[in-house]
Scaffold this motif. Structure first.
Motif, PDB file in Angstrom:
ATOM      1  N   SER A 104       0.659  -1.168   0.219  1.00 36.89           N
ATOM      2  CA  SER A 104       0.198   0.007   0.022  1.00 36.89           C
ATOM      3  C   SER A 104       1.307   1.657  -0.309  1.00 36.89           C
ATOM      4  O   SER A 104       1.914   1.148   0.309  1.00 36.89           O
ATOM      5  CB  SER A 104      -0.879   0.294   0.865  1.00 36.89           C
ATOM      6  N   ALA A 105       0.127   2.101  -0.047  1.00 34.02           N
ATOM      7  CA  ALA A 105       0.779   3.285  -0.320  1.00 34.02           C
ATOM      8  C   ALA A 105       1.206   4.111   1.201  1.00 34.02           C
ATOM      9  O   ALA A 105       2.131   4.932   0.982  1.00 34.02           O
ATOM     10  CB  ALA A 105       0.070   4.754  -0.813  1.00 34.02           C
ATOM     11  N   ALA A 106       0.714   3.493   2.034  1.00 33.03           N
ATOM     12  CA  ALA A 106       1.078   3.920   3.666  1.00 33.03           C
ATOM     13  C   ALA A 106       2.550   2.880   3.727  1.00 33.03           C
ATOM     14  O   ALA A 106       2.980   3.580   4.688  1.00 33.03           O
ATOM     15  CB  ALA A 106       0.278   3.644   4.298  1.00 33.03           C
ATOM     16  N   ASN A 107       2.823   1.996   2.831  1.00 31.35           N
ATOM     17  CA  ASN A 107       4.042   0.946   3.284  1.00 31.35           C
ATOM     18  C   ASN A 107       4.594   0.671   2.217  1.00 31.35           C
ATOM     19  O   ASN A 107       4.470  -0.370   1.479  1.00 31.35           O
ATOM     20  CB  ASN A 107       3.563  -0.329   3.968  1.00 31.35           C
ATOM     21  N   PRO A 108       5.267   1.591   1.871  1.00 30.93           N
ATOM     22  CA  PRO A 108       4.874   1.449   0.035  1.00 30.93           C
ATOM     23  C   PRO A 108       6.737   0.763  -0.197  1.00 30.93           C
ATOM     24  O   PRO A 108       8.328   0.342   1.499  1.00 30.93           O
ATOM     25  CB  PRO A 108       6.525   2.895  -0.091  1.00 30.93           C
ATOM     26  N   LEU A 109       7.407   0.324  -1.073  1.00 30.64           N
ATOM     27  CA  LEU A 109       8.993  -0.684  -1.645  1.00 30.64           C
ATOM     28  C   LEU A 109       9.538   0.771  -2.014  1.00 30.64           C
ATOM     29  O   LEU A 109       9.299   1.360  -2.601  1.00 30.64           O
ATOM     30  CB  LEU A 109       8.365  -1.056  -2.135  1.00 30.64           C
ATOM     31  N   VAL A 110      10.915   0.852  -0.815  1.00 31.25           N
ATOM     32  CA  VAL A 110      12.184   1.491  -1.652  1.00 31.25           C
ATOM     33  C   VAL A 110      12.841   1.063  -2.394  1.00 31.25           C
ATOM     34  O   VAL A 110      13.594   0.267  -1.741  1.00 31.25           O
ATOM     35  CB  VAL A 110      12.479   2.722   0.324  1.00 31.25           C
ATOM     36  N   ASN A 111      12.873   1.725  -2.615  1.00 33.56           N
ATOM     37  CA  ASN A 111      14.786   0.788  -4.470  1.00 33.56           C
ATOM     38  C   ASN A 111      15.710   2.589  -4.300  1.00 33.56           C
ATOM     39  O   ASN A 111      15.072   2.896  -4.565  1.00 33.56           O
ATOM     40  CB  ASN A 111      13.460   0.577  -5.529  1.00 33.56           C
ATOM     41  N   PHE A 112      16.788   1.737  -4.479  1.00 32.81           N
ATOM     42  CA  PHE A 112      17.211   2.060  -4.538  1.00 32.81           C
ATOM     43  C   PHE A 112      18.907   1.621  -5.593  1.00 32.81           C
ATOM     44  O   PHE A 112      18.904   0.399  -5.828  1.00 32.81           O
ATOM     45  CB  PHE A 112      18.112   3.082  -3.459  1.00 32.81           C
ATOM     46  N   VAL A 142      31.924   1.706  -8.961  1.00 34.32           N
ATOM     47  CA  VAL A 142      31.139   0.992  -7.983  1.00 34.32           C
ATOM     48  C   VAL A 142      29.773   1.476  -7.162  1.00 34.32           C
ATOM     49  O   VAL A 142      28.908   2.247  -8.371  1.00 34.32           O
ATOM     50  CB  VAL A 142      31.934   1.288  -5.991  1.00 34.32           C
ATOM     51  N   GLY A 143      28.786   0.286  -7.370  1.00 30.18           N
ATOM     52  CA  GLY A 143      27.585   0.173  -7.144  1.00 30.18           C
ATOM     53  C   GLY A 143      26.521  -0.720  -6.533  1.00 30.18           C
ATOM     54  O   GLY A 143      27.260  -1.313  -5.482  1.00 30.18           O
ATOM     55  N   ALA A 144      25.439  -0.090  -6.374  1.00 29.18           N
ATOM     56  CA  ALA A 144      24.598  -1.158  -5.677  1.00 29.18           C
ATOM     57  C   ALA A 144      23.162  -1.169  -6.308  1.00 29.18           C
ATOM     58  O   ALA A 144      22.588  -0.350  -7.049  1.00 29.18           O
ATOM     59  CB  ALA A 144      24.747  -0.237  -4.463  1.00 29.18           C
ATOM     60  N   ASP A 145      22.124  -2.302  -5.239  1.00 29.14           N
ATOM     61  CA  ASP A 145      21.307  -2.685  -6.286  1.00 29.14           C
ATOM     62  C   ASP A 145      20.116  -2.835  -4.975  1.00 29.14           C
ATOM     63  O   ASP A 145      20.742  -3.746  -4.581  1.00 29.14           O
ATOM     64  CB  ASP A 145      21.053  -3.123  -7.776  1.00 29.14           C
ATOM     65  N   LEU A 146      19.527  -1.501  -4.077  1.00 26.06           N
ATOM     66  CA  LEU A 146      18.803  -2.668  -3.030  1.00 26.06           C
ATOM     67  C   LEU A 146      17.673  -1.865  -3.015  1.00 26.06           C
ATOM     68  O   LEU A 146      16.899  -1.035  -3.632  1.00 26.06           O
ATOM     69  CB  LEU A 146      19.640  -1.553  -1.747  1.00 26.06           C
ATOM     70  N   SER A 147      16.594  -2.609  -2.208  1.00 23.65           N
ATOM     71  CA  SER A 147      15.276  -2.406  -2.114  1.00 23.65           C
ATOM     72  C   SER A 147      15.066  -2.877  -0.467  1.00 23.65           C
ATOM     73  O   SER A 147      15.619  -3.940   0.216  1.00 23.65           O
ATOM     74  CB  SER A 147      14.117  -3.704  -3.508  1.00 23.65           C
ATOM     75  N   PHE A 148      14.122  -1.954   0.721  1.00 27.16           N
ATOM     76  CA  PHE A 148      13.831  -1.955   1.301  1.00 27.16           C
ATOM     77  C   PHE A 148      12.037  -2.200   1.541  1.00 27.16           C
ATOM     78  O   PHE A 148      11.334  -1.029   0.901  1.00 27.16           O
ATOM     79  CB  PHE A 148      14.873  -0.995   2.227  1.00 27.16           C
ATOM     80  N   ASN A 149      11.599  -2.856   2.408  1.00 26.55           N
ATOM     81  CA  ASN A 149      10.338  -2.983   2.175  1.00 26.55           C
ATOM     82  C   ASN A 149       9.796  -2.288   4.127  1.00 26.55           C
ATOM     83  O   ASN A 149      10.266  -2.645   4.480  1.00 26.55           O
ATOM     84  CB  ASN A 149       9.673  -4.878   2.792  1.00 26.55           C
ATOM     85  N   THR A 150       9.360  -1.041   3.408  1.00 27.81           N
ATOM     86  CA  THR A 150       9.105   0.229   4.748  1.00 27.81           C
ATOM     87  C   THR A 150       8.046  -1.295   5.788  1.00 27.81           C
ATOM     88  O   THR A 150       7.996  -0.804   7.416  1.00 27.81           O
ATOM     89  CB  THR A 150       8.275   0.446   4.253  1.00 27.81           C
ATOM     90  N   ALA A 151       6.850  -1.712   5.699  1.00 28.71           N
ATOM     91  CA  ALA A 151       5.983  -2.208   6.189  1.00 28.71           C
ATOM     92  C   ALA A 151       6.743  -3.442   6.887  1.00 28.71           C
ATOM     93  O   ALA A 151       6.519  -3.483   8.114  1.00 28.71           O
ATOM     94  CB  ALA A 151       4.825  -3.441   4.996  1.00 28.71           C
TER      95      ALA A 151
END
Length: 156
Positions: free
Chosen positions: A2-10, A21-30
């Protein structure tokens, strides 16, 4: 999600023609957990290309320097691969490799027109020759650019 618990990608890469140097991250805020963590480092010089990548949430380490060494942390499994590459002519490349599990693979790739390739590949487990080998064919075509099409029409 949901919009209240977004998935944050970088994802991003910093570097130049020598070091990147590189990175690929995903964080589940829920859940407060990282769902993806991949990082990499590469070094290039006139006669050296080396790369180091840590993937699968820091479970898989890949290192390359004229050969490849892979370590999977969860199973403590190591794979060592060594290979070679040879240009048969300016448009045709042959690559072959074998790993410590005696799996051998090779391919020949021909550039039939600019940035369009025909590839024949194969892989065999040399410890189990009686089993079927894998064979592949690929055709990757890049359509001509608008500039190439205009140039071709002008020639006619």
């Amino acid at each position: 999600m949901s919009a209240a618990n977004p998935l944050v990608n970088f994802s991003g890469v910093l570097g130049n023609n020598v070091l990147s140097v590189g990175a690929d991250l995903s964080f589940n805020t829920a859940t407060g957990n990282f769902t993806r963590i991949n990082t990499g480092l590469s070094l290039a010089h006139v006669d050296l290309i080396a790369a180091l990548a840590l993937n699968d949430k820091a479970d898989l380490l890949n290192a390359s320097y004229y050969h490849t060494f892979t370590h999977r942390f969860s199973t403590n499994e190591n794979t060592f691969t060594i290979g070679t590459q040879h240009a048969l002519d300016p448009l045709t490349t042959l690559k072959a490799r074998v790993d410590n599990y005696e799996k051998a693979s090779a391919f020949i790739q021909h550039e039939c027109r600019p940035k369009s390739f025909f590839t024949v590949s194969g892989e065999v487990d040399t410890k189990a020759i009686e089993k079927s080998a894998k064979v592949g064919l690929a055709l990757a075509l890049k359509p001509p650019s608008q500039h190439e099409m205009v140039a071709g029409l002008q020639e006619q």
